[in-house]
Design an enzyme around this catalytic site. Structure first.
Site, PDB file in Angstrom:
ATOM      1  N   ILE A  19       0.826  -1.213   0.000  1.00 30.81           N
ATOM      2  CA  ILE A  19       0.000   0.000   0.000  1.00 30.81           C
ATOM      3  C   ILE A  19       0.857   1.258   0.000  1.00 30.81           C
ATOM      4  CG2 ILE A  19      -1.914   1.165   1.143  1.00 30.81           C
ATOM      5  CD1 ILE A  19      -2.703  -1.413   2.414  1.00 30.81           C
ATOM      6  N   THR A  42      11.947  -5.714   4.598  1.00 32.13           N
ATOM      7  CA  THR A  42      11.689  -7.028   5.193  1.00 32.13           C
ATOM      8  C   THR A  42      11.250  -7.958   4.060  1.00 32.13           C
ATOM      9  OG1 THR A  42       9.324  -6.667   5.516  1.00 32.13           O
ATOM     10  CG2 THR A  42      10.801  -5.894   7.283  1.00 32.13           C
ATOM     11  N   THR A 127      -5.809   0.280  10.420  1.00 29.07           N
ATOM     12  CA  THR A 127      -6.719  -0.732   9.863  1.00 29.07           C
ATOM     13  C   THR A 127      -8.056  -0.763  10.600  1.00 29.07           C
ATOM     14  OG1 THR A 127      -6.991  -3.143   9.680  1.00 29.07           O
ATOM     15  CG2 THR A 127      -5.517  -2.386  11.380  1.00 29.07           C
ATOM     16  N   ASP A 128      -9.085  -1.238   9.913  1.00 27.18           N
ATOM     17  CA  ASP A 128     -10.390  -1.406  10.567  1.00 27.18           C
ATOM     18  C   ASP A 128     -10.364  -2.542  11.586  1.00 27.18           C
ATOM     19  OD1 ASP A 128     -10.227  -3.533   8.762  1.00 27.18           O
ATOM     20  OD2 ASP A 128     -12.163  -3.136   7.803  1.00 27.18           O
ATOM     21  N   GLU A 129      -9.311  -3.377  11.535  1.00 29.20           N
ATOM     22  CA  GLU A 129      -9.260  -4.525  12.453  1.00 29.20           C
ATOM     23  C   GLU A 129      -9.123  -4.107  13.914  1.00 29.20           C
ATOM     24  OE1 GLU A 129      -6.693  -7.693  11.371  1.00 29.20           O
ATOM     25  OE2 GLU A 129      -7.110  -7.473   9.250  1.00 29.20           O
ATOM     26  N   TYR A 154      -1.627  -9.049  15.535  1.00 27.84           N
ATOM     27  CA  TYR A 154      -1.467  -7.941  14.573  1.00 27.84           C
ATOM     28  C   TYR A 154      -2.379  -6.769  14.906  1.00 27.84           C
ATOM     29  CZ  TYR A 154      -2.559  -5.208  10.387  1.00 27.84           C
ATOM     30  OH  TYR A 154      -2.822  -4.168   9.525  1.00 27.84           O
ATOM     31  N   THR A 157      -1.559  -4.816  18.043  1.00 25.29           N
ATOM     32  CA  THR A 157      -0.419  -3.875  17.943  1.00 25.29           C
ATOM     33  C   THR A 157      -0.807  -2.642  17.125  1.00 25.29           C
ATOM     34  OG1 THR A 157       0.538  -5.027  16.022  1.00 25.29           O
ATOM     35  CG2 THR A 157       1.373  -5.654  18.212  1.00 25.29           C
ATOM     36  N   LYS A 158      -1.681  -2.809  16.133  1.00 21.90           N
ATOM     37  CA  LYS A 158      -2.140  -1.632  15.385  1.00 21.90           C
ATOM     38  C   LYS A 158      -3.007  -0.749  16.291  1.00 21.90           C
ATOM     39  CE  LYS A 158      -1.523  -0.664  11.634  1.00 21.90           C
ATOM     40  NZ  LYS A 158      -0.400   0.055  10.938  1.00 21.90           N
ATOM     41  N   LYS A 193      -1.175 -12.894   1.096  1.00 27.75           N
ATOM     42  CA  LYS A 193      -2.521 -12.376   1.359  1.00 27.75           C
ATOM     43  C   LYS A 193      -3.560 -13.104   0.499  1.00 27.75           C
ATOM     44  CE  LYS A 193      -1.128  -9.053   4.249  1.00 27.75           C
ATOM     45  NZ  LYS A 193       0.222  -8.663   3.993  1.00 27.75           N
ATOM     46  N   ILE A 195      -6.236 -12.674  -1.729  1.00 26.78           N
ATOM     47  CA  ILE A 195      -6.504 -12.612  -3.175  1.00 26.78           C
ATOM     48  C   ILE A 195      -5.271 -13.015  -3.997  1.00 26.78           C
ATOM     49  CG2 ILE A 195      -7.048 -11.004  -5.075  1.00 26.78           C
ATOM     50  CD1 ILE A 195      -9.272  -9.830  -3.312  1.00 26.78           C
TER      51      ILE A 195
HETATM   52  P1  NAD Z   1       3.175  -4.795   3.582  1.00 27.65           P
HETATM   53  O1  NAD Z   1       3.503  -5.892   4.533  1.00 27.65           O
HETATM   54  O2  NAD Z   1       2.941  -5.102   2.140  1.00 27.65           O
HETATM   55  O3  NAD Z   1       4.344  -3.701   3.633  1.00 27.65           O
HETATM   56  C1  NAD Z   1       4.960  -3.263   4.805  1.00 27.65           C
HETATM   57  C2  NAD Z   1       6.223  -2.500   4.452  1.00 27.65           C
HETATM   58  O4  NAD Z   1       6.811  -1.998   5.661  1.00 27.65           O
HETATM   59  C3  NAD Z   1       7.284  -3.360   3.758  1.00 27.65           C
HETATM   60  O5  NAD Z   1       7.818  -2.660   2.664  1.00 27.65           O
HETATM   61  C4  NAD Z   1       8.326  -3.582   4.831  1.00 27.65           C
HETATM   62  O6  NAD Z   1       9.635  -3.768   4.334  1.00 27.65           O
HETATM   63  C5  NAD Z   1       8.201  -2.293   5.644  1.00 27.65           C
HETATM   64  N1  NAD Z   1       8.662  -2.432   7.029  1.00 27.65           N
HETATM   65  C6  NAD Z   1       8.306  -3.416   7.915  1.00 27.65           C
HETATM   66  N2  NAD Z   1       8.941  -3.216   9.095  1.00 27.65           N
HETATM   67  C7  NAD Z   1       9.684  -2.084   8.953  1.00 27.65           C
HETATM   68  C8  NAD Z   1      10.543  -1.360   9.841  1.00 27.65           C
HETATM   69  N3  NAD Z   1      10.763  -1.772  11.083  1.00 27.65           N
HETATM   70  N4  NAD Z   1      11.133  -0.248   9.373  1.00 27.65           N
HETATM   71  C9  NAD Z   1      10.929   0.171   8.113  1.00 27.65           C
HETATM   72  N5  NAD Z   1      10.130  -0.477   7.227  1.00 27.65           N
HETATM   73  C10 NAD Z   1       9.520  -1.597   7.643  1.00 27.65           C
HETATM   74  O7  NAD Z   1       1.940  -4.054   4.229  1.00 27.65           O
HETATM   75  P2  NAD Z   1       0.700  -3.332   3.520  1.00 27.65           P
HETATM   76  O8  NAD Z   1      -0.359  -4.331   3.281  1.00 27.65           O
HETATM   77  O9  NAD Z   1       1.196  -2.489   2.404  1.00 27.65           O
HETATM   78  O10 NAD Z   1       0.200  -2.393   4.723  1.00 27.65           O
HETATM   79  C11 NAD Z   1       0.755  -1.097   4.903  1.00 27.65           C
HETATM   80  C12 NAD Z   1       0.073  -0.419   6.059  1.00 27.65           C
HETATM   81  O11 NAD Z   1      -1.324  -0.324   5.809  1.00 27.65           O
HETATM   82  C13 NAD Z   1       0.213  -1.162   7.382  1.00 27.65           C
HETATM   83  O12 NAD Z   1       0.416  -0.208   8.412  1.00 27.65           O
HETATM   84  C14 NAD Z   1      -1.117  -1.873   7.562  1.00 27.65           C
HETATM   85  O13 NAD Z   1      -1.417  -2.053   8.923  1.00 27.65           O
HETATM   86  C15 NAD Z   1      -2.053  -0.881   6.905  1.00 27.65           C
HETATM   87  N6  NAD Z   1      -3.302  -1.468   6.364  1.00 27.65           N
HETATM   88  C16 NAD Z   1      -3.238  -2.518   5.488  1.00 27.65           C
HETATM   89  C17 NAD Z   1      -4.419  -3.018   4.937  1.00 27.65           C
HETATM   90  C18 NAD Z   1      -4.396  -4.167   3.919  1.00 27.65           C
HETATM   91  O14 NAD Z   1      -5.453  -4.583   3.471  1.00 27.65           O
HETATM   92  N7  NAD Z   1      -3.232  -4.702   3.533  1.00 27.65           N
HETATM   93  C19 NAD Z   1      -5.647  -2.454   5.289  1.00 27.65           C
HETATM   94  C20 NAD Z   1      -5.663  -1.385   6.192  1.00 27.65           C
HETATM   95  C21 NAD Z   1      -4.476  -0.906   6.704  1.00 27.65           C
HETATM   96  O1  TDX Z   2      -5.278 -18.548   2.090  1.00 27.88           O
HETATM   97  C1  TDX Z   2      -6.115 -17.868   2.680  1.00 27.88           C
HETATM   98  N1  TDX Z   2      -7.395 -18.315   2.777  1.00 27.88           N
HETATM   99  C2  TDX Z   2      -8.382 -17.629   3.416  1.00 27.88           C
HETATM  100  O2  TDX Z   2      -9.533 -18.073   3.472  1.00 27.88           O
HETATM  101  C3  TDX Z   2      -5.779 -16.588   3.283  1.00 27.88           C
HETATM  102  C4  TDX Z   2      -4.375 -16.070   3.204  1.00 27.88           C
HETATM  103  C5  TDX Z   2      -6.790 -15.890   3.905  1.00 27.88           C
HETATM  104  N2  TDX Z   2      -8.052 -16.382   3.987  1.00 27.88           N
HETATM  105  C6  TDX Z   2      -9.116 -15.567   4.605  1.00 27.88           C
HETATM  106  C7  TDX Z   2      -8.801 -14.960   5.956  1.00 27.88           C
HETATM  107  C8  TDX Z   2      -9.582 -13.655   5.917  1.00 27.88           C
HETATM  108  O3  TDX Z   2     -10.931 -13.892   6.298  1.00 27.88           O
HETATM  109  O4  TDX Z   2      -9.295 -14.448   3.725  1.00 27.88           O
HETATM  110  C9  TDX Z   2      -9.564 -13.235   4.454  1.00 27.88           C
HETATM  111  C10 TDX Z   2      -8.500 -12.201   4.131  1.00 27.88           C
HETATM  112  O5  TDX Z   2      -7.274 -12.657   4.693  1.00 27.88           O
HETATM  113  P1  TDX Z   2      -5.932 -11.780   4.629  1.00 27.88           P
HETATM  114  O6  TDX Z   2      -5.600 -11.480   3.203  1.00 27.88           O
HETATM  115  O7  TDX Z   2      -4.909 -12.468   5.462  1.00 27.88           O
HETATM  116  O8  TDX Z   2      -6.413 -10.396   5.258  1.00 27.88           O
HETATM  117  P2  TDX Z   2      -6.996  -9.993   6.699  1.00 27.88           P
HETATM  118  O9  TDX Z   2      -6.581 -10.944   7.748  1.00 27.88           O
HETATM  119  O10 TDX Z   2      -8.456  -9.703   6.530  1.00 27.88           O
HETATM  120  O11 TDX Z   2      -6.177  -8.612   6.938  1.00 27.88           O
HETATM  121  C11 TDX Z   2      -5.945  -7.685   5.834  1.00 27.88           C
HETATM  122  O12 TDX Z   2      -6.824  -6.596   5.920  1.00 27.88           O
HETATM  123  C12 TDX Z   2      -6.661  -5.712   6.993  1.00 27.88           C
HETATM  124  C13 TDX Z   2      -4.502  -7.191   5.864  1.00 27.88           C
HETATM  125  O13 TDX Z   2      -3.615  -8.309   5.795  1.00 27.88           O
HETATM  126  C14 TDX Z   2      -4.226  -6.366   7.083  1.00 27.88           C
HETATM  127  O14 TDX Z   2      -2.911  -5.814   7.020  1.00 27.88           O
HETATM  128  C15 TDX Z   2      -5.230  -5.237   7.137  1.00 27.88           C
HETATM  129  O15 TDX Z   2      -5.067  -4.516   8.313  1.00 27.88           O
END
Ligand code: NAD
Ligand code: TDX
Length: 338
Positions: A19, A42, A127-129, A154, A157-158, A193, A195
């Site tokens: 993101i 990472t 996050t909404d979590e 997770y 900590t958020k 993740k 999808i």
């Molecule tokens: P991601 O895991 O794809 O990316 C995380 C990035 O942070 C990586 O590039 C990693 O190298 C870097 N990182 C990790 N630890 C670090 C550290 N100690 N110092 C510097 N860099 C570091 O995560 P994402 O899915 O892109 O999520 C980004 C942010 O958005 C997060 O804060 C997450 O909680 C939030 N968020 C994600 C979702 C989602 O659906 N993925 C939804 C809502 C909020």
């Molecule tokens: O293989 C799988 N099969 C499955 O059924 C995986 C990896 C996940 N799942 C389910 C678990 C969840 O209900 O799919 C849903 C989505 O899973 P994830 O992609 O792991 O996302 P989720 O746990 O919902 O969290 C994501 O959205 C909120 C992000 O990873 C978080 O960073 C964000 O805060």
């Protein structure tokens, strides 16, 4: 009244992640702002995610957000910090919570202290979590007033990091905003993740894996819409406020998997049921009325089927990007029976 802020330069933490890199692309394409990306690279960070962006506008600094000396060098150079860096995957937080404590809690604390010291604007991406989950038959959605009730290492900590931001704003006057967004999808998402795991499984000839009964609901938003929302909150949001980001994209996991299978020419039952995630949140749903009415933000990617088709095409076209990490990711899941 909304506040107005016109940053010329940003420090984007985690800008090589899924993101954060979308936001860096968005800022370069839609604004004149320059960006320093601070990323530890990472397993989840990939410099390819920001490759090709103009080097006079985007600089990558490889380092840790917990490194105070590094923050002392970088934070004074920018107008604002936009904080994406985190350990982001629930399943990893169940296997090993420690890095989540370090990066998500201590890292946010270090950044807040730097913003306090150098009087810089701070936007915290969350996050909404943090709100826990909703029942499937509950008509309610999360709002900015929903009490915190996180379930996983997770999300707890958020939640802790959000509360630190609120405290640093109230006690020390740090000029901060917070956004809590729903599940993102789109290009550059790690294959751990949901999808991208299923899309790349199919591309590798492995069956998709569905946890539990598959009825858990996530509220999907395209990552580009998340990026435009964060920019809107950074530049127009009221200091000290929280804004929820969502695009009315509620779907259960089985529905999403069926859409992927259909779009990739597979039959609807061509997947494995696997064991459930401990503490698995049932449903997330976002009410983003505040962001839409107060700041005038609207999502652009409202056609999920189209967004999913484009995402599938991106994974087809970018095998070099995901192939190197696919095997190790699946080995980790297999050890866990998932
Ligand atoms: P991601 O895991 O794809 O990316 C995380 C990035 O942070 C990586 O590039 C990693 O190298 C870097 N990182 C990790 N630890 C670090 C550290 N100690 N110092 C510097 N860099 C570091 O995560 P994402 O899915 O892109 O999520 C980004 C942010 O958005 C997060 O804060 C997450 O909680 C939030 N968020 C994600 C979702 C989602 O659906 N993925 C939804 C809502 C909020
Ligand atoms: O293989 C799988 N099969 C499955 O059924 C995986 C990896 C996940 N799942 C389910 C678990 C969840 O209900 O799919 C849903 C989505 O899973 P994830 O992609 O792991 O996302 P989720 O746990 O919902 O969290 C994501 O959205 C909120 C992000 O990873 C978080 O960073 C964000 O805060």
């Amino acid at each position: 009244m909304t506040d107005s802020f016109n940053p010329r330069s940003l420090l984007v933490t985690g800008g090589c992640g899924f993101i954060g890199s979308s936001f860096v692309h968005w800022v370069v394409s839609n604004t004149d702002c320059n960006v320093i990306v601070l990323d530890k690279l990472t397993y989840a960070g990939n410099p390819k995610n920001i490759e090709g962006l103009p080097t006079d506008r985007v600089e990558l600094v490889v380092g840790d957000i917990c490194d105070t000396k590094l923050l002392d060098r970088l934070v004074p150079q920018v107008d604002a910090v936009v904080h994406y860096a985190a350990e982001s995957h629930n399943d990893n937080s169940i296997a090993n919570p420690e890095p989540f404590l370090k990066t998500n809690v201590e890292g946010t604390y270090r950044l807040l202290e730097a913003c306090r010291k150098y009087d810089k604007r701070f936007h915290h991406v969350s996050t909404d979590e943090v709100y826990g989950d909703l029942a499937l038959d509950d008509p309610a959605k999360f709002t900015e007033e929903t009490p915190y009730h996180p379930s996983s290492p997770y999300s707890s900590t958020k939640a802790a990091s959000d509360l630190l931001v609120r405290a640093w704003h109230r006690t020390f006057g740090v000029k901060a905003t917070i956004s809590n967004c729903s599940n993102n999808y789109g290009p550059y998402q790690h294959v751990e993740k949901f999808i991208p795991r299923q899309i790349t499984n199919i591309l590798c000839g492995i069956k998709p894996k569905l946890y539990g009964d598959g009825l858990n609901v996530r509220d999907w938003i395209h990552t580009e819409d998340h990026s435009s929302a964060v920019w809107t909150i950074l530049t127009k949001g009221r200091i000290g406020e929280t804004y929820l980001i969502g695009a009315n994209g509620e779907k259960n996991n089985l529905e999403v998997l069926h859409s992927i299978l259909e779009a990739m020419g597979k039959s609807q039952d061509d997947f494995d049921w696997v064991k459930d995630r401990p503490g698995h949140d049932r449903r997330y749903a976002i009410d983003s009325t505040k962001l839409m009415t107060e700041l005038g933000w609207q999502p652009k990617h409202t056609d999920f089927a189209q967004g999913l088709a484009d995402t599938i095409q991106w994974y087809r076209d970018n095998e070099d990007w995901w192939r190197p990490v696919k095997e190790a990711t699946e080995i980790k899941y297999a050890k866990n029976g998932q």
